[in-house]
Scaffold this active site. Structure first.
Site, short mmCIF file in Angstrom:
data_model
loop_
_atom_site.label_atom_id
_atom_site.label_comp_id
_atom_site.label_asym_id
_atom_site.label_seq_id
_atom_site.Cartn_x
_atom_site.Cartn_y
_atom_site.Cartn_z
N LYS A 114 0.84 -1.21 0.00
CA LYS A 114 0.00 0.00 0.00
C LYS A 114 0.87 1.25 0.00
O LYS A 114 0.56 2.23 -0.67
CB LYS A 114 -0.93 0.03 1.22
CG LYS A 114 -2.03 -1.00 1.16
CD LYS A 114 -3.00 -0.89 2.33
CE LYS A 114 -2.36 -1.04 3.68
NZ LYS A 114 -1.58 -2.26 3.88
N CYS A 123 -12.42 1.82 17.15
CA CYS A 123 -11.08 1.32 16.87
C CYS A 123 -10.18 1.31 18.11
O CYS A 123 -9.66 0.28 18.49
CB CYS A 123 -10.49 2.21 15.77
SG CYS A 123 -8.83 1.84 15.29
N MET A 124 -10.02 2.48 18.73
CA MET A 124 -9.02 2.57 19.81
C MET A 124 -9.62 2.84 21.19
O MET A 124 -8.88 2.94 22.16
CB MET A 124 -8.05 3.72 19.51
CG MET A 124 -7.23 3.55 18.27
SD MET A 124 -6.52 1.91 18.09
CE MET A 124 -5.56 1.77 19.59
N MET A 143 -7.36 -4.92 17.03
CA MET A 143 -8.83 -4.93 17.12
C MET A 143 -9.43 -6.15 17.82
O MET A 143 -10.53 -6.08 18.33
CB MET A 143 -9.44 -4.79 15.73
CG MET A 143 -9.33 -3.39 15.20
SD MET A 143 -9.86 -2.13 16.37
CE MET A 143 -8.30 -1.45 16.87
N GLY A 171 -4.41 1.51 14.70
CA GLY A 171 -4.70 1.17 13.32
C GLY A 171 -4.53 2.32 12.36
O GLY A 171 -3.86 2.21 11.33
N GLN A 172 -5.12 3.46 12.69
CA GLN A 172 -5.14 4.58 11.74
C GLN A 172 -3.89 5.45 11.90
O GLN A 172 -3.27 5.47 12.97
CB GLN A 172 -6.39 5.43 11.96
CG GLN A 172 -7.66 4.63 11.74
CD GLN A 172 -8.89 5.50 11.89
OE1 GLN A 172 -9.27 6.19 10.98
NE2 GLN A 172 -9.52 5.47 13.06
#
Ligand code: MGD
Ligand code: MGD
Ligand code: SF4
Ligand code: MO
Length: 812
Positions: free
Chosen positions: A90, A174-175, A350, A387-388
């Site tokens: 990516k 998510c977090m 997650m 994650g982000q």
């Protein structure tokens, strides 16, 4: 004449093009990692500049090659400590995300059901008017992909300007449980260690995450050690086999929620065998448990004897029953933690956060490390991965959550509100004391008719795609469709599942089309500059927020002026004249990011998350906070928090100091939580566990990666992973399309047996990147009581052969 560097560049581009990596559709020449930064090709106007990768929380740096106003090449950045020149698939293609053919380029307003182009002035006016008409029913839904200045501006606009706390980000999905786990344990958020732990551990335990696909470059730091002849043992605990399992020495397949039992089982044995780190626990820890009635995030202190008593029932045999992991493997894990001579790093993401016991399991795994003393030495670390790209920087540090303020402050605390009002120079009482709606609640209130108490009427969405990623989409998103009085504003770069229901679509500038600052998983703050212009009339998200704020200021909204009557986002030039940054033509007359960052920086010292001045980040490939000024005027980052050998804030004479301890005694809390089963479990009607997640090639909803031909080709469609025996028993063939149904909705998918991941019998797995196959119609919105983070990792579902359904049923 073409210089030699230019020739080499063209040659490497041509070589890449000869492979499968480069196509004419949105993907770019790739410069490989063995090329040094100063060795990058130049000439003919090709200019390189650094930026963090747009995708995951690993936070790799890329070098972006720009020529004639376009990003034309991407190179791994050798000067970056995180990735040392490497990128994943990516990252190598990240430049192409700017150039999808259907970029949004004009504001679009829905008029009689049809999207119609309008001008920016009208768009901003419409938003401001709706807010002015009903400020308290306005909500802002943001993102861990917001830059730090974007999140800070949105936060100040809402909580300071509007006195409205209905701002929450996708990071709630998510977090949030990682945050509550950290707060419950250390009194302050975010990991103590850093990526160096992965370079130095002897044992790496993955607790239901898949870093081989989700944090690939970070995971390669571990697997690369093996190719250098170093010993590192990977133990993968999960509910399905993944590419991480392929690299693991040991795979422990647990039942959903088995992690809770495993952590309790390890702690039980450490205590039972008198094999825990007594001196560390005596000096640095307290024991804690949930109150019998009305449990809170703080819980109550319990004695060590009480802790022993409560944990006594988690014998290896009992844990085996709860988790499905054989008792001798629980003993094996306890023996490893009982061995002070080795270094153990736990990783999670997650699997532990999207969990109705998310706060509990996060706290328990921290507890395993604290009790065993596997903490605070390089390689000994409980490491929650983000994650982000900026969930840490923008959401957790800036506090863009419904209950939070910048600098780890809380809206519910009067002294915290006062502090923020002080920094913002606002009238006392400007900030509302009631926490706003968390994500699930925000969308419940938005999709419920006003007449039934649905008291969010206007929702502004930036840098997130809730129409695809909220749980239980039928209830939380699709119900908006028939509500005439609800107004959805979406700032986006491409048409998405969310823009489909939008009343106003705003075209956004993305990544290197604007200035930015991200904060990655290891507390590293990373800055970049705008390198190319956005297409058409696309504009910065941060500008949109400031423009709306200024329009409200013009309309006389009192909250948009500070105590001196000035606009709350006022920026002055050297002569003291205000620069009209709310006019886009003037937005880049100054560096708005720098102004916002310097203002925000003041908040960061309150919880010892000190940031350096903006200009320090311009020079660096990110710096890990706390960053502290040295006597010689230089700035020093911190790799290991709370440990005297590295953290400047540890008190004199201490080896460790948890200086934000919730018990105010410098100690961390070792928690006990009882195991509880998942709230929805397979039964006769819905016999499978449904787990959802991601794949290497795609970023979340695929809006960016599905527009990159090489990635799209490699992973063109979502699928359902199924065990071969389950498929056989149901007479289902490889590739056959089936209907996945839960109590909430359904989704059609082709079956993949022995595919990318391999679930055990009774479990199916579906990735959520494919907007043509919305698995979130099926997922569950039930959430953790403290973090409010929903559980996407487990619910009950059935697999229906399509022939058994009528066409009408399938089309539903
Ligand atoms: N390629 C790619 N990389 C990404 C992303 C992306 O979209 N694409 N997104 C980024 C983001 S925002 C995130 S949050 C991360 C997510 O990264 P991960 O958490 O690593 O990945 P997921 O696929 O969401 O999680 C799947 C795992 O959940 C585990 N699981 C299921 N039930 C349980 C349980 O009860 N307990 C435990 N402990 N585990 C369980 C399963 O074993 C499964 O392997 O990835 C980041 N990186
Ligand atoms: N089933 C299931 N659902 C999940 C999860 C799961 O594991 N399973 N995981 C959850 C988790 S952990 C996460 S983090 C979320 C992620 O969920 P989302 O945030 O909703 O997903 P993204 O695809 O990252 O959405 C980002 C959007 O921003 C757009 N965009 C990109 N750059 C810019 C920009 O600069 N400005 C603007 N305005 N827009 C931009 C992209 O086109 C994209 O549509 O999904 C959650 N949902
Ligand atoms: S590992 Fe993450 S940050 Fe690094 S290149 Fe891949 S997607 Fe980008
Ligand atoms: Mo995430």
């Amino acid at each position: 004449m073409m210089d030699s560097k230019r020739r080499r560049f063209l040659k490497s581009a041509a070589m890449a093009a000869a492979g499968s990596l480069v196509t004419s559709n949105g993907s770019l020449p790739i410069v490989h990692a063995d090329q040094a930064v100063d060795d990058l090709p130049t000439g003919d106007g090709l200019v390189w500049n650094k930026a963090p990768c747009r995708f995951c929380g690993t936070g790799c740096h890329v070098q972006v090659g720009v020529e004639a106003g376009r990003v034309v090449a991407i190179a791994g950045d050798k000067a970056a400590d995180v990735n040392k020149g490497l990128l994943c698939v990516k990252g190598y293609h990240v430049g192409g995300i700017l150039y999808g053919k259907d970029r949004l380029t004009k504001p679009l307003l829905r008029k009689q059901g049809k999207l119609t182009e309008i001008g920016w002035d009208e768009a901003i006016e419409i938003i401001a008017q709706r807010i002015l008409d009903s400020p308290e029913t306005f909500a802002f839904y943001g993102s861990g992909q917001w830059t730090i200045p974007e999140g800070y501006a949105a936060q100040k606009f809402m909580k300071g300007g509007l006195g409205n706390n209905h701002i929450d980000p996708n990071a709630r999905l998510c977090m949030a449980s990682a945050v509550t786990g950290f707060i419950a344990t250390y009194g302050v958020d975010e990991p103590a260690g850093c990526y160096q732990d992965l370079d130095e551990c002897d044992i790496l335990i993955t607790w239901g995450n898949n870093p081989a696909e989700m944090h690939p470059v970070l995971f390669s730091r571990v697997t690369d050690r093996r190719s250098r002849g170093e010993q590192v043992t990977i133990i993968d605990i999960g509910t399905r086999r993944t590419r991480t399992t392929d690299a693991a020495n040991e795979y422990l397949e647990m039942k959903p929620h088995g992690d809770v039992a495993i952590a309790l089982g390890i702690m039980h044995l450490l205590i039972e065998n008198d094999n825990y780190d007594k001196s560390f626990v005596e000096k640095h820890c307290n024991f804690r448990g949930a109150e019998a009635v009305k449990p809170t995030l703080q819980g109550e202190q319990i004695s060590e004897t009480e802790f022993r008593k409560r944990i006594a029932k988690y014998t290896p045999g009992h844990v085996e029953q709860l988790s499905g992991i054989p008792a001798d493997k629980i003993r094996m894990l306890a023996d490893l933690f009982g061995n002070p001579g080795i270094r153990i790093t736990s990783l999670w993401c997650m699997g532990m956060n999207q969990h109705t016991m998310g706060t509990a399991i996060n706290s328990l795994v921290h507890g395993v490390h604290l009790l065993s003393g596997h903490f605070g030495r390089p390689g000994d670390a409980p490491t929650s991965l983000t994650g982000q790209p900026s969930a840490c920087g923008t959401v957790r540090e800036v506090g863009t959550l419904a209950h939070a303020l910048p600098g780890g402050r809380l809206v519910a605390k009067p002294e915290h509100r006062q502090q923020c009002e002080g920094y913002w120079n606002l009238k006392p009482g400007s900030i509302n004391e009631t926490p706003g709606y968390h994500t699930v609640k925000m969308f419940e209130q938005f999709t419920k008719p006003t007449s039934e108490g649905g008291d969010i009427t206007t929702l502004f969405v930036q840098v997130t795609n809730p129409g695809q990623t909220l749980p239980n989409l039928n209830a939380l998103f699709n119900d908006k469709k028939n509500l005439e009085d609800k107004f959805l504003i979406v700032s986006e770069v491409y048409p998405t599942a969310t823009t489909q229901l939008a009343d106003l679509i705003l075209p956004a500038a993305m990544w290197v089309e604007k200035n930015g600052v991200f904060g990655n998983s290891e507390r590293r703050t990373q800055q970049w500059f705008k390198m190319v212009d956005p297409p058409g009339e696309a504009r910065d998200d941060c500008w949109m927020t400031i423009a709306v704020a200024h329009k409200l200021f013009e309309m006389g909204h009192e909250g948009m002026r500070d105590q001196d009557g000035e606009f709350i986002f006022a920026v002055k030039d050297d002569e003291g004249n205000e620069i009209p940054i709310w006019e886009f033509e003037h937005y880049y007359d100054t560096n708005v990011d720098k102004h916002l960052f310097e203002e925000y920086r003041q908040f960061t010292t309150m919880k010892h998350k000190n940031l350096a001045p903006y200009d320090e980040y311009v020079k660096a490939r990110g710096l890990r906070w706390p960053v502290v000024e040295q006597d010689d005027g230089s700035w020093r980052e911190t790799r290991f928090r709370f440990a005297a050998f590295d953290d400047p804030f540890v008190s004199e004479g201490q080896d460790f100091d948890f200086y934000h301890s919730s018990t105010e005694d410098g100690r961390a809390q070792i928690w006990f939580h009882d195991y509880a089963p998942p709230p929805e479990q397979p039964d006769d009607e819905f016999p499978y566990w449904l787990c959802t997640g991601r794949v290497l090639e795609h970023w979340h909803t695929g809006t960016m990666t599905r527009r990159l031909a090489p990635l799209n080709r490699a992973m063109p469609t979502a699928y359902v992973e199924m065990h071969a025996d389950d498929a056989k028993a149901a007479n289902i063939r490889q590739g056959e399309t089936v209907l996945i149904e839960s109590r909430r909705g359904s989704c059609e998918l082709p079956v993949w047996i022995d595919g990318r991941g391999r679930p055990p019998r009774g479990t199916i797995f579906v990735p959520f990147f494919d907007e043509t196959k919305l698995i979130n119609r099926c997922t569950l919105e039930l959430h953790d009581p403290f973090s409010k983070q929903p559980d996407y990792k487990k619910c009950a579902a059935r697999v229906v052969k399509m022939a058994a359904k009528s066409v009408a049923e399938v089309q539903q």
